[in-house]
Scaffold this motif. Structure first.
Motif, short mmCIF file in Angstrom:
data_model
loop_
_atom_site.label_atom_id
_atom_site.label_comp_id
_atom_site.label_asym_id
_atom_site.label_seq_id
_atom_site.Cartn_x
_atom_site.Cartn_y
_atom_site.Cartn_z
N PHE A 1 -86.64 -48.42 -10.76
CA PHE A 1 -87.00 -49.77 -11.21
C PHE A 1 -85.89 -50.82 -11.08
O PHE A 1 -86.17 -51.91 -10.62
CB PHE A 1 -87.46 -49.73 -12.68
CG PHE A 1 -88.75 -49.00 -12.88
CD1 PHE A 1 -89.96 -49.58 -12.56
CD2 PHE A 1 -88.75 -47.71 -13.39
CE1 PHE A 1 -91.15 -48.90 -12.74
CE2 PHE A 1 -89.93 -47.01 -13.57
CZ PHE A 1 -91.14 -47.61 -13.24
N THR A 2 -84.68 -50.52 -11.53
CA THR A 2 -83.67 -51.58 -11.61
C THR A 2 -82.32 -51.17 -11.02
O THR A 2 -82.00 -49.99 -10.91
CB THR A 2 -83.42 -52.03 -13.07
OG1 THR A 2 -82.91 -50.92 -13.82
CG2 THR A 2 -84.68 -52.55 -13.71
N GLY A 3 -81.54 -52.20 -10.66
CA GLY A 3 -80.16 -52.00 -10.23
C GLY A 3 -80.00 -51.03 -9.08
O GLY A 3 -80.84 -50.95 -8.19
N THR A 4 -78.91 -50.29 -9.12
CA THR A 4 -78.58 -49.37 -8.03
C THR A 4 -79.54 -48.18 -7.96
O THR A 4 -79.49 -47.42 -7.00
CB THR A 4 -77.14 -48.84 -8.18
OG1 THR A 4 -76.97 -48.29 -9.50
CG2 THR A 4 -76.12 -49.95 -7.96
N LYS B 1 -75.48 -44.99 -14.25
CA LYS B 1 -74.56 -45.81 -13.47
C LYS B 1 -74.11 -44.98 -12.29
O LYS B 1 -73.73 -43.83 -12.44
CB LYS B 1 -73.36 -46.21 -14.34
CG LYS B 1 -72.29 -46.98 -13.61
CD LYS B 1 -72.77 -48.36 -13.23
CE LYS B 1 -71.70 -49.13 -12.47
NZ LYS B 1 -71.86 -49.10 -11.04
N THR B 2 -74.19 -45.59 -11.11
CA THR B 2 -73.70 -44.93 -9.91
C THR B 2 -72.25 -45.34 -9.69
O THR B 2 -71.79 -46.36 -10.19
CB THR B 2 -74.53 -45.34 -8.68
OG1 THR B 2 -74.41 -46.75 -8.51
CG2 THR B 2 -75.99 -44.96 -8.85
N GLY B 3 -71.55 -44.54 -8.94
CA GLY B 3 -70.19 -44.87 -8.55
C GLY B 3 -69.94 -44.35 -7.16
O GLY B 3 -70.28 -43.20 -6.86
N THR B 4 -69.39 -45.20 -6.30
CA THR B 4 -69.13 -44.79 -4.93
C THR B 4 -67.81 -45.36 -4.45
O THR B 4 -67.60 -46.57 -4.51
CB THR B 4 -70.25 -45.27 -3.98
OG1 THR B 4 -71.50 -44.81 -4.47
CG2 THR B 4 -70.04 -44.76 -2.57
N LEU B 5 -66.93 -44.50 -4.02
CA LEU B 5 -65.70 -44.83 -3.32
C LEU B 5 -65.67 -43.94 -2.10
O LEU B 5 -66.40 -42.95 -2.04
CB LEU B 5 -64.46 -44.58 -4.19
CG LEU B 5 -64.30 -45.44 -5.44
CD1 LEU B 5 -63.11 -44.92 -6.26
CD2 LEU B 5 -64.08 -46.89 -5.06
N THR B 6 -64.83 -44.21 -1.15
CA THR B 6 -64.73 -43.34 0.02
C THR B 6 -64.40 -41.92 -0.43
O THR B 6 -63.38 -41.69 -1.08
CB THR B 6 -63.65 -43.85 0.98
OG1 THR B 6 -63.97 -45.19 1.35
CG2 THR B 6 -63.56 -42.97 2.22
N GLY B 7 -65.31 -40.99 -0.15
CA GLY B 7 -65.10 -39.59 -0.49
C GLY B 7 -65.42 -39.21 -1.92
O GLY B 7 -65.25 -38.07 -2.32
N VAL C 1 -70.49 -37.69 3.58
CA VAL C 1 -71.72 -38.44 3.86
C VAL C 1 -72.27 -38.93 2.51
O VAL C 1 -72.89 -38.16 1.78
CB VAL C 1 -72.77 -37.55 4.58
CG1 VAL C 1 -74.02 -38.34 4.89
CG2 VAL C 1 -72.18 -36.96 5.85
N PRO C 2 -72.01 -40.20 2.17
CA PRO C 2 -72.42 -40.71 0.86
C PRO C 2 -73.89 -40.48 0.53
O PRO C 2 -74.23 -40.13 -0.60
CB PRO C 2 -72.09 -42.20 0.94
CG PRO C 2 -71.00 -42.29 1.94
CD PRO C 2 -71.30 -41.21 2.95
N ALA C 3 -74.78 -40.65 1.49
CA ALA C 3 -76.22 -40.48 1.23
C ALA C 3 -76.53 -39.04 0.82
O ALA C 3 -77.37 -38.81 -0.06
CB ALA C 3 -77.04 -40.87 2.45
N ASP C 4 -75.85 -38.06 1.43
CA ASP C 4 -76.07 -36.67 1.06
C ASP C 4 -75.55 -36.39 -0.35
O ASP C 4 -76.18 -35.67 -1.13
CB ASP C 4 -75.38 -35.72 2.05
CG ASP C 4 -76.06 -35.72 3.41
OD1 ASP C 4 -77.18 -36.27 3.55
OD2 ASP C 4 -75.45 -35.16 4.36
N ALA C 5 -74.40 -36.97 -0.68
CA ALA C 5 -73.84 -36.79 -2.02
C ALA C 5 -74.77 -37.42 -3.07
O ALA C 5 -75.03 -36.82 -4.11
CB ALA C 5 -72.44 -37.39 -2.10
N GLU C 6 -75.27 -38.62 -2.78
CA GLU C 6 -76.19 -39.28 -3.70
C GLU C 6 -77.44 -38.44 -3.91
O GLU C 6 -77.92 -38.30 -5.03
CB GLU C 6 -76.59 -40.66 -3.17
CG GLU C 6 -75.51 -41.68 -3.27
CD GLU C 6 -75.90 -43.01 -2.66
OE1 GLU C 6 -77.06 -43.17 -2.20
OE2 GLU C 6 -75.04 -43.91 -2.64
N ALA C 7 -77.98 -37.89 -2.84
CA ALA C 7 -79.18 -37.06 -2.94
C ALA C 7 -78.92 -35.83 -3.81
O ALA C 7 -79.77 -35.45 -4.62
CB ALA C 7 -79.67 -36.65 -1.56
#
Length: 129
Positions: free
Chosen positions: A52-55, A73-79, A106-112
């Motif tokens: 629904f909202t935000g990230t 809350k998501t958090g993403t930095l290189t690696g 691979v950020p998308a794989d980590a997020e998944a």
């Protein structure tokens, strides 16, 4: 609060010297959910809502029964990728969680993967996406 292993370098969360443990993040979220601490409630109600909202607005849409049950809350930095928040489990309990991945290429794989962990806490079927 369990501060062992935590190091706040500049307070922004962007300094590579900063370290926050999953235990500390989870304890902070649980404290914010404490009915005896209503002043902390905005720390939870301001979190993005799955589907629904935000990230999280585009995440969890393909997960049966999950949209709306996860605030995080998501958090993403290189690696580095993280997801910290709350979920409502099948019994209606509010659970706090913090998942951190380091060394991700691979950020998308980590997020998944982090989404799948949060989805598992809801007891919902399907695949996070």
């Amino acid at each position: 609060m369990p501060t062992a292993g935590a190091r706040l370098a500049d307070g922004s969360g962007l300094d590579r010297k900063g370290r926050v443990t999953p235990a500390l993040l989870t304890a902070l979220l649980a404290r914010a959910a404490d009915p005896e601490r209503p002043g902390l409630r905005p720390a939870l109600t301001g979190l993005p809502v799955a589907g629904f909202t935000g990230t999280l607005s585009t995440r969890y849409r393909d997960t049966t029964g999950t949209p709306g049950l996860i605030r995080a809350k998501t958090g993403t930095l290189t690696g580095v990728n993280s997801l910290a928040g709350t979920v409502v489990d099948p019994q209606g309990r509010l659970l706090a969680f913090a998942f951190l991945a380091s060394g991700s290429t691979v950020p998308a794989d980590a997020e998944a993967a982090l989404d799948t962990l949060a989805t598992a806490l809801t007891g919902a079927g399907g695949t996070a996406g």
